[in-house]
Design a protein around this motif. Structure first.
Motif, mmCIF file in Angstrom:
data_model
loop_
_atom_site.group_PDB
_atom_site.id
_atom_site.type_symbol
_atom_site.label_atom_id
_atom_site.label_comp_id
_atom_site.label_asym_id
_atom_site.label_seq_id
_atom_site.Cartn_x
_atom_site.Cartn_y
_atom_site.Cartn_z
ATOM 1 N N GLY A 137 0.707 -1.662 -0.420
ATOM 2 C CA GLY A 137 0.466 0.320 0.342
ATOM 3 C C GLY A 137 0.416 1.441 -0.031
ATOM 4 O O GLY A 137 2.167 1.261 -0.893
ATOM 5 N N ASP A 138 0.894 2.107 1.049
ATOM 6 C CA ASP A 138 1.164 3.568 1.160
ATOM 7 C C ASP A 138 2.249 2.799 1.704
ATOM 8 O O ASP A 138 2.173 2.809 2.974
ATOM 9 C CB ASP A 138 0.330 4.370 1.637
ATOM 10 N N PRO A 139 2.954 3.019 2.199
ATOM 11 C CA PRO A 139 4.200 3.428 2.910
ATOM 12 C C PRO A 139 4.282 4.466 3.908
ATOM 13 O O PRO A 139 4.595 3.822 5.587
ATOM 14 C CB PRO A 139 6.139 3.750 2.534
ATOM 15 N N LEU A 169 1.229 4.473 5.549
ATOM 16 C CA LEU A 169 -0.523 4.521 6.480
ATOM 17 C C LEU A 169 -0.099 3.407 7.159
ATOM 18 O O LEU A 169 -0.201 2.279 6.150
ATOM 19 C CB LEU A 169 -1.270 4.858 4.921
ATOM 20 N N TYR A 170 0.676 3.106 8.161
ATOM 21 C CA TYR A 170 0.778 1.827 9.459
ATOM 22 C C TYR A 170 1.501 0.767 8.312
ATOM 23 O O TYR A 170 1.610 -0.049 8.711
ATOM 24 C CB TYR A 170 -0.874 1.325 9.741
ATOM 25 N N GLY A 171 2.591 1.947 8.196
ATOM 26 C CA GLY A 171 3.473 1.059 7.052
ATOM 27 C C GLY A 171 5.428 1.281 7.773
ATOM 28 O O GLY A 171 4.755 2.022 8.311
ATOM 29 N N ILE A 172 5.817 0.491 7.358
ATOM 30 C CA ILE A 172 7.409 0.708 7.486
ATOM 31 C C ILE A 172 7.883 1.782 7.438
ATOM 32 O O ILE A 172 8.847 2.262 8.137
ATOM 33 C CB ILE A 172 8.262 -0.572 6.926
ATOM 34 N N ILE A 224 -0.410 3.367 -3.748
ATOM 35 C CA ILE A 224 -1.581 3.150 -3.100
ATOM 36 C C ILE A 224 -2.475 1.998 -2.574
ATOM 37 O O ILE A 224 -2.068 1.151 -2.590
ATOM 38 C CB ILE A 224 -2.499 2.384 -4.690
ATOM 39 N N SER A 225 -2.722 2.574 -1.192
ATOM 40 C CA SER A 225 -2.831 2.329 -0.453
ATOM 41 C C SER A 225 -4.352 1.502 -0.005
ATOM 42 O O SER A 225 -5.134 1.587 -1.298
ATOM 43 C CB SER A 225 -3.353 2.809 1.055
ATOM 44 N N SER A 226 -4.136 0.436 0.823
ATOM 45 C CA SER A 226 -5.232 -1.032 0.357
ATOM 46 C C SER A 226 -6.998 -0.004 0.474
ATOM 47 O O SER A 226 -7.760 -0.371 0.178
ATOM 48 C CB SER A 226 -5.458 -1.573 1.305
ATOM 49 N N ILE A 227 -6.654 1.285 1.551
ATOM 50 C CA ILE A 227 -7.996 1.783 1.907
ATOM 51 C C ILE A 227 -9.031 2.963 0.598
ATOM 52 O O ILE A 227 -9.509 2.320 0.889
ATOM 53 C CB ILE A 227 -8.023 2.669 3.132
ATOM 54 N N GLN A 228 -7.273 2.932 0.973
ATOM 55 C CA GLN A 228 -7.920 4.316 -1.106
ATOM 56 C C GLN A 228 -8.522 3.460 -1.531
ATOM 57 O O GLN A 228 -9.372 3.857 -2.517
ATOM 58 C CB GLN A 228 -6.634 4.543 -1.412
ATOM 59 N N SER A 255 -6.247 -1.905 13.595
ATOM 60 C CA SER A 255 -6.063 -2.352 15.457
ATOM 61 C C SER A 255 -4.813 -3.694 15.329
ATOM 62 O O SER A 255 -4.935 -4.318 15.892
ATOM 63 C CB SER A 255 -7.330 -3.212 14.661
ATOM 64 N N HIS A 256 -3.976 -3.209 13.878
ATOM 65 C CA HIS A 256 -2.582 -4.018 14.968
ATOM 66 C C HIS A 256 -2.034 -3.863 15.639
ATOM 67 O O HIS A 256 -1.416 -2.296 15.671
ATOM 68 C CB HIS A 256 -1.281 -3.113 13.521
ATOM 69 N N GLY A 257 -2.371 -4.887 16.356
ATOM 70 C CA GLY A 257 -1.206 -4.967 17.415
ATOM 71 C C GLY A 257 -1.441 -3.912 18.764
ATOM 72 O O GLY A 257 -1.243 -3.552 20.298
ATOM 73 N N MET A 280 -10.650 0.609 8.641
ATOM 74 C CA MET A 280 -9.354 0.453 9.056
ATOM 75 C C MET A 280 -8.462 -0.668 8.330
ATOM 76 O O MET A 280 -9.330 -1.304 7.853
ATOM 77 C CB MET A 280 -10.472 -0.329 10.667
ATOM 78 N N VAL A 281 -7.280 -0.476 8.869
ATOM 79 C CA VAL A 281 -6.460 -2.046 8.515
ATOM 80 C C VAL A 281 -6.953 -2.811 9.716
ATOM 81 O O VAL A 281 -6.987 -2.363 11.288
ATOM 82 C CB VAL A 281 -5.371 -1.294 8.089
ATOM 83 N N THR A 282 -6.759 -4.363 9.554
ATOM 84 C CA THR A 282 -7.035 -4.834 10.758
ATOM 85 C C THR A 282 -6.044 -5.831 10.855
ATOM 86 O O THR A 282 -5.269 -6.259 10.023
ATOM 87 C CB THR A 282 -8.655 -5.187 10.201
ATOM 88 N N GLY A 305 -13.139 -5.627 2.492
ATOM 89 C CA GLY A 305 -13.113 -6.024 1.541
ATOM 90 C C GLY A 305 -11.842 -6.540 1.637
ATOM 91 O O GLY A 305 -10.628 -6.544 2.727
ATOM 92 N N GLU A 306 -11.578 -7.715 1.516
ATOM 93 C CA GLU A 306 -10.839 -9.319 1.435
ATOM 94 C C GLU A 306 -10.115 -8.905 0.107
ATOM 95 O O GLU A 306 -10.334 -8.640 -0.891
ATOM 96 C CB GLU A 306 -11.748 -10.164 1.347
ATOM 97 N N ASN A 307 -8.272 -8.898 0.181
ATOM 98 C CA ASN A 307 -7.514 -9.649 -0.696
ATOM 99 C C ASN A 307 -8.027 -8.230 -1.514
ATOM 100 O O ASN A 307 -7.830 -9.273 -3.477
ATOM 101 C CB ASN A 307 -7.748 -10.689 -1.347
ATOM 102 N N LEU A 308 -7.705 -6.987 -1.778
ATOM 103 C CA LEU A 308 -8.066 -6.320 -2.879
ATOM 104 C C LEU A 308 -7.459 -6.161 -3.693
ATOM 105 O O LEU A 308 -5.467 -6.452 -3.479
ATOM 106 C CB LEU A 308 -7.953 -4.694 -1.824
ATOM 107 N N SER A 309 -7.450 -5.856 -5.081
ATOM 108 C CA SER A 309 -6.470 -6.025 -5.731
ATOM 109 C C SER A 309 -5.908 -7.461 -6.522
ATOM 110 O O SER A 309 -5.471 -7.690 -7.257
ATOM 111 C CB SER A 309 -5.428 -5.151 -5.798
ATOM 112 N N MET A 332 -6.493 -11.248 5.058
ATOM 113 C CA MET A 332 -6.465 -10.234 4.641
ATOM 114 C C MET A 332 -7.445 -9.184 4.244
ATOM 115 O O MET A 332 -7.618 -8.779 2.732
ATOM 116 C CB MET A 332 -4.836 -9.970 3.437
ATOM 117 N N ASN A 333 -7.794 -8.565 5.095
ATOM 118 C CA ASN A 333 -9.238 -6.836 4.803
ATOM 119 C C ASN A 333 -8.345 -6.016 5.552
ATOM 120 O O ASN A 333 -8.201 -5.688 6.387
ATOM 121 C CB ASN A 333 -10.201 -8.090 5.941
ATOM 122 N N VAL A 334 -10.080 -4.843 4.527
ATOM 123 C CA VAL A 334 -10.032 -3.495 5.437
ATOM 124 C C VAL A 334 -11.559 -3.292 5.481
ATOM 125 O O VAL A 334 -12.008 -3.774 5.130
ATOM 126 C CB VAL A 334 -9.744 -2.496 4.094
#
Ligand SMILES: C[S@@+](CC[C@H](N)C(=O)[O-])C[C@H]1O[C@@H](n2cnc3c(N)ncnc32)[C@H](O)[C@@H]1O
Length: 198
Positions: free
Chosen positions: A73-75, A77-80, A98-102, A120-122, A138-140, A165-169, A189-191
């Protein structure tokens, strides 16, 4: 140079030209098995699995080298990308993705305006606070996902619609629009997007 490159939610068609350009000149690319697979046709760089202890990345020699760290997704947005910005003192380039939320909002054809975004990660989200918003994305993770979110809505007797949204794209993509009492216990894996019922 260290670059954190957002590679989008899954399908390589969503990679930006900027991301492809940075990958093409990379010497070494770090990512998960799935991420390295996704970009395998784009770059001849050495591919390495992201170390379990991220701190090990700090010992990778990067003077005069192009080192890429892949982010889903986007680095930022809850990313590394957030971790890299905190831990590297040298110059870091962040390439947006492009983030999974977008992606999810575009699948639902719903405006993203005025959306409260969280994860909700961690952590256990503050549901009293977040469910006050009329639009939440939410990313979950596997502990707090669609079912647990739906239970929090039901507990409070709120009138909300849940989109999952599961396994988007990917070829396994599935989009669900459900009342909270219809949400199943398990999803891939979902949003999750929660909106007020009108
Ligand atoms: C650590 S977060 C990273 C979010 C990422 N930076 C982004 O912008 O999408 C990982 C979470 O993103 C969501 N996610 C990432 N890719 C997804 C996809 N293709 N389909 C559904 N959810 C996805 C899931 O909630 C997953 O647990």
């Amino acid at each position: 140079m260290i670059s954190v490159v957002g590679i989008g939610p899954g399908d390589a068609n969503f990679l930006t030209t900027e991301a492809t350009g940075v990958l093409k000149i990379a010497d070494t690319v770090f990512g998960s098995e799935r991420q390295l697979q996704e970009i395998s046709n784009i770059t001849t760089a050495t591919k390495q699995l992201l170390p379990k202890k991220l701190a090990e990345l700090k010992t990778v020699p990067h003077e005069g080298k192009e080192i890429v760290i892949l982010a889903s997704g986007d680095p930022l947005l809850y990313g590394i990308g957030n971790w890299v910005l905190r831990h590297f003192t040298s110059e870091v380039r962040i390439v947006p993705g492009i983030s999974s939320i977008q992606m999810m909002f575009h699948k639902m054809k719903l405006p993203m305006n005025d959306c409260f975004i969280t994860s909700s990660h961690g952590k256990t989200p503050d549901f009293d606070f977040l469910l006050q918003h009329s639009k939440v994305a939410m990313v979950t993770d596997s502990l707090i996902g669609p079912y647990e979110i739906a239970q929090e809505i039901l507990k409070r007797g709120l009138q909300k619609i849940i989109y999952i949204g599961e396994n988007l794209s990917t070829t396994e993509e599935q989009i669900h629009q459900l009342a909270p009492n219809k949400v199943a216990k398990k999803y891939d894996m979902n949003v999750v997007v929660i909106v007020d019922e009108r």
